[in-house]
Design a protein around this motif. Structure first.
Motif, short mmCIF file in Angstrom:
data_model
loop_
_atom_site.label_atom_id
_atom_site.label_comp_id
_atom_site.label_asym_id
_atom_site.label_seq_id
_atom_site.Cartn_x
_atom_site.Cartn_y
_atom_site.Cartn_z
N GLN A 89 0.82 -1.22 0.00
CA GLN A 89 0.00 0.00 0.00
C GLN A 89 0.85 1.27 0.00
OE1 GLN A 89 -0.40 -2.69 1.93
NE2 GLN A 89 -2.48 -2.90 2.69
N PHE A 114 -2.18 3.00 -10.88
CA PHE A 114 -2.65 1.91 -10.03
C PHE A 114 -1.99 2.01 -8.66
CE2 PHE A 114 -1.48 -2.21 -8.29
CZ PHE A 114 -2.69 -2.87 -8.21
N GLN A 115 -2.80 1.88 -7.62
CA GLN A 115 -2.30 1.82 -6.25
C GLN A 115 -3.10 0.78 -5.47
OE1 GLN A 115 -2.42 6.23 -5.30
NE2 GLN A 115 -0.55 5.57 -4.26
N ILE A 116 -2.42 0.07 -4.61
CA ILE A 116 -3.07 -0.93 -3.77
C ILE A 116 -3.59 -0.23 -2.52
CG2 ILE A 116 -2.70 -2.99 -2.36
CD1 ILE A 116 -0.63 -3.85 -4.49
N CYS A 136 -7.86 -2.07 -5.04
CA CYS A 136 -6.99 -1.05 -5.57
C CYS A 136 -7.79 0.11 -6.16
CB CYS A 136 -6.04 -1.64 -6.60
SG CYS A 136 -6.71 -3.01 -7.52
N CYS A 138 -7.38 3.27 -9.36
CA CYS A 138 -6.63 3.73 -10.52
C CYS A 138 -7.29 5.02 -10.99
CB CYS A 138 -6.60 2.68 -11.61
SG CYS A 138 -8.22 2.19 -12.24
#
Length: 145
Positions: A89, A114-116, A136, A138
């Protein structure tokens, strides 16, 4: 009269799960169970005089994505980033490149920024693998680039 022939195999070999390659954090992801992504734009009819719409109003754009990975893939991703104990993260935004290959043609979608947000796992008796669901975010998706 001309005879019309219906082509049964109009598209040839269809794209399937075995034709998908996904690259995340600079590595091709092999231990992936599920990938989903979509985008929407809010639209609604606008009304004026009478009962029929006179136009369409457009609102915000939103993109969504989700992954399900094997535990071994999550570990491989963590190993590929520098530093032990780093949380997925905490990684900066990155792009996911998804390539569909079929009939000698490549179709590429890019999931941008994109990110968790959340990663979790569950395991129960008689499971043969450990899947991890990855929530996630985006910013947008570039389709067929």
């Amino acid at each position: 009269m001309a005879r019309v022939t219906k082509l049964i195999n109009a598209f040839g070999k269809m794209a399937g799960w075995n034709s998908v390659t996904m690259n995340l954090f600079g590595r091709d992801v092999e231990g992936i169970v599920e990938l989903s992504y979509d985008d929407t734009v809010e639209k609604e009819h606008m009304y004026g005089a009478g009962k029929m719409p006179i136009g369409v109003g457009e609102g915000n754009y939103a993109a969504n994505c989700g992954l399900k990975l094997y535990k071994e893939e999550v570990v491989a991703i963590q190993d590929s980033i520098r530093g032990t104990g780093k949380r997925l993260q905490d990684l900066p935004p990155t792009d996911i490149v998804v390539v569909y290959e079929y009939e000698g043609r490549l179709v590429t979608d890019i999931i941008r920024n994109f990110q968790i947000v959340k990663i979790g796992k569950g395991v129960k008796q008689n499971d043969k693998t450990v899947d991890q669901t990855v929530e996630c975010i985006c910013s947008h998706i570039d389709w067929n680039v």
